[in-house]
Design a protein around this motif. Structure first.
Motif, short mmCIF file in Angstrom:
data_model
loop_
_atom_site.label_atom_id
_atom_site.label_comp_id
_atom_site.label_asym_id
_atom_site.label_seq_id
_atom_site.Cartn_x
_atom_site.Cartn_y
_atom_site.Cartn_z
N TYR A 158 3.64 2.13 4.62
CA TYR A 158 3.09 1.20 3.62
C TYR A 158 3.89 -0.11 3.65
CZ TYR A 158 2.09 -0.77 -0.97
OH TYR A 158 1.75 -1.62 -2.00
N ARG A 159 5.21 0.04 3.67
CA ARG A 159 6.09 -1.14 3.68
C ARG A 159 5.85 -1.96 4.96
NH1 ARG A 159 11.46 0.82 3.85
NH2 ARG A 159 10.83 2.37 2.33
N GLU A 160 5.76 -1.26 6.07
CA GLU A 160 5.56 -1.92 7.37
C GLU A 160 4.24 -2.71 7.38
OE1 GLU A 160 6.48 1.08 10.46
OE2 GLU A 160 4.73 0.26 11.47
N LEU A 161 3.17 -2.08 6.89
CA LEU A 161 1.86 -2.73 6.92
C LEU A 161 1.79 -3.90 5.95
CD1 LEU A 161 -0.46 0.43 7.13
CD2 LEU A 161 -0.03 -1.23 8.94
N THR A 162 2.37 -3.74 4.75
CA THR A 162 2.31 -4.84 3.79
C THR A 162 3.18 -6.02 4.26
OG1 THR A 162 3.91 -3.61 2.46
CG2 THR A 162 1.68 -3.61 1.67
N GLU A 163 4.31 -5.69 4.89
CA GLU A 163 5.15 -6.78 5.43
C GLU A 163 4.40 -7.56 6.50
OE1 GLU A 163 8.85 -5.01 6.68
OE2 GLU A 163 9.51 -4.79 4.59
N ARG A 164 3.48 -6.87 7.19
CA ARG A 164 2.69 -7.54 8.23
C ARG A 164 1.47 -8.24 7.64
NH1 ARG A 164 0.84 -3.51 11.97
NH2 ARG A 164 2.85 -2.53 11.94
N GLY A 165 1.33 -8.16 6.30
CA GLY A 165 0.23 -8.87 5.65
C GLY A 165 -1.06 -8.07 5.55
N GLU A 166 -1.03 -6.78 5.89
CA GLU A 166 -2.25 -5.97 5.75
C GLU A 166 -2.40 -5.54 4.29
OE1 GLU A 166 -3.81 -2.97 8.33
OE2 GLU A 166 -2.58 -3.67 10.02
N ALA A 167 -3.59 -5.68 3.73
CA ALA A 167 -3.83 -5.29 2.34
C ALA A 167 -4.17 -3.81 2.31
CB ALA A 167 -4.97 -6.10 1.75
N VAL A 168 -3.19 -2.98 1.96
CA VAL A 168 -3.41 -1.52 1.94
C VAL A 168 -2.86 -0.95 0.64
CG1 VAL A 168 -3.37 -1.12 4.44
CG2 VAL A 168 -1.22 -1.20 3.18
N ALA A 169 -3.35 0.25 0.28
CA ALA A 169 -2.83 0.95 -0.90
C ALA A 169 -2.04 2.15 -0.40
CB ALA A 169 -3.98 1.41 -1.78
N LEU A 170 -0.96 2.49 -1.12
CA LEU A 170 -0.10 3.60 -0.71
C LEU A 170 -0.90 4.89 -0.53
CD1 LEU A 170 2.71 4.74 -0.10
CD2 LEU A 170 3.06 5.00 -2.56
N GLU A 171 -1.82 5.14 -1.48
CA GLU A 171 -2.61 6.38 -1.41
C GLU A 171 -3.44 6.46 -0.12
OE1 GLU A 171 -2.94 9.42 -2.57
OE2 GLU A 171 -1.05 8.74 -3.42
N GLY A 172 -4.00 5.30 0.25
CA GLY A 172 -4.81 5.25 1.47
C GLY A 172 -3.95 5.49 2.70
N VAL A 173 -2.74 4.92 2.70
CA VAL A 173 -1.83 5.09 3.84
C VAL A 173 -1.45 6.56 3.96
CG1 VAL A 173 0.46 4.50 4.73
CG2 VAL A 173 -0.93 2.74 3.66
N ARG A 174 -1.19 7.19 2.80
CA ARG A 174 -0.82 8.60 2.83
C ARG A 174 -1.99 9.46 3.36
NH1 ARG A 174 2.02 12.05 -0.97
NH2 ARG A 174 1.95 10.43 -2.54
N ALA A 175 -3.19 9.13 2.92
CA ALA A 175 -4.37 9.89 3.38
C ALA A 175 -4.55 9.74 4.89
CB ALA A 175 -5.62 9.42 2.63
N ASP A 176 -4.33 8.51 5.40
CA ASP A 176 -4.46 8.27 6.85
C ASP A 176 -3.44 9.10 7.61
OD1 ASP A 176 -6.43 6.47 6.43
OD2 ASP A 176 -5.22 4.68 6.81
N ILE A 177 -2.21 9.15 7.10
CA ILE A 177 -1.14 9.91 7.76
C ILE A 177 -1.49 11.40 7.77
CG2 ILE A 177 1.23 10.73 7.39
CD1 ILE A 177 2.11 7.93 6.99
N GLU A 178 -1.98 11.88 6.64
CA GLU A 178 -2.32 13.31 6.57
C GLU A 178 -3.47 13.64 7.52
OE1 GLU A 178 -2.72 13.77 2.32
OE2 GLU A 178 -0.71 14.64 2.18
N ARG A 179 -4.43 12.72 7.61
CA ARG A 179 -5.57 12.96 8.50
C ARG A 179 -5.10 12.98 9.96
NH1 ARG A 179 -9.72 8.87 7.40
NH2 ARG A 179 -8.42 7.56 8.71
N ARG A 180 -4.24 12.03 10.31
CA ARG A 180 -3.75 11.98 11.70
C ARG A 180 -2.88 13.20 12.01
NH1 ARG A 180 -1.23 7.56 14.79
NH2 ARG A 180 -0.43 6.49 12.96
N ASP A 181 -2.06 13.64 11.04
CA ASP A 181 -1.26 14.87 11.23
C ASP A 181 -2.18 16.03 11.59
OD1 ASP A 181 1.07 13.58 10.56
OD2 ASP A 181 1.42 14.68 8.69
#
Ligand code: DC
Length: 227
Positions: A158-181
């Motif tokens: 989440y920190r990495e993506l927001t620092e790069r200027g991507e508009a993301v929500a922590l919950e969405g990032v967590r869901a993406d990680i769980e899906r990829r796992d």
């Protein structure tokens, strides 16, 4: 003179593999190879052609038109798709999801396998991915399974993506990680799993410097080579 050896680092998305591996490779004068970038380049090619991430036959039919190569220079690793430097374009959530889906296709895995093995034949490497210790370099002198809790990985990504200027929500990032796992551990070919002879390193409560030191300590213990 340090002998050439191979370090395989596998683990789930967001465990810090690439940051830690890159830093450790720099300290040891080894070539850092990020194999995920190659799967991402294929994911990007599939996305650009407008194919669905689930269209395995379509994905496989694109492969003969693709060349995926890595260039290593002063600016680190760059990934080239048919000669075009796509190192930045591959770092989006959509490309990551396409890469994960494409990486389950057997033809995609065999398409990249020899390029990855050749790099380790020609150079001392720290190679990171999902199947390096289990499939690509089963004889690697050092194998590390680098992991962290889903919570810690989601926070970091989440920190990495927001620092790069991507508009993301922590919950969405967590869901993406769980899906990829789920996708990466349950696929039939070369699923993500810890090699029997890999050392487990959990970085949930480690900062970057501590994680790099821990990796260097494992390498030193296995090879006798000090950073
Ligand atoms: O490490 P990464 O997030 O850049 O990898 C992107 C995807 O590529 C990941 O979800 C699974 C796949 N991958 C793989 O199957 N095998 C590898 N050695 C590296 C990556």
């Amino acid at each position: 003179m340090t002998r050439k050896f191979a370090v395989a680092i596998d683990g789930p998305s967001g465990a810090g593999k690439s940051t830690v591996a890159k830093a450790a490779a720099g300290r040891l004068g080894l070539l850092y190879v990020d194999t995920g970038a190659m799967y991402r380049a294929i994911g990007l090619a599939v996305l650009r052609r407008g194919l669905s991430e689930d269209d395995t036959a379509g994905i496989e039919s694109v492969l003969p038109e693709l060349s995926v190569t890595l260039r290593h220079g002063a600016e680190g690793q760059r990934v080239l798709l048919n000669g075009e430097d796509v190192s930045e374009q591959i770092r989006t959530g959509t490309v990551a999801q396409y890469a994960s889906k494409c990486s389950a296709a057997p033809a995609v895995r065999s398409f990249l396998l020899e390029t990855q093995r050749a790099l380790a034949r020609e150079h001392g490497v720290i190679m990171d991915g999902r199947d390096i210790g289990t499939v690509i370099l089963p004889d690697a002198e050092v194998k590390i399974f680098l992991t962290a809790s889903v919570e810690a990985r989601a926070q970091r990504r989440y920190r990495e993506l927001t620092e790069r200027g991507e508009a993301v929500a922590l919950e969405g990032v967590r869901a993406d990680i769980e899906r990829r796992d789920r996708q990466d551990t349950t696929r039939a070919i070369a699923p993500l799993r810890q090699a029997e002879d890999a050392v487990l390193l959990d970085t949930s409560s480690l900062g970057l410097t501590q994680a790099v030191e821990a990796v260097l300590a494992i390498i030193s213990e296995k090879t006798g080579v000090q950073a």
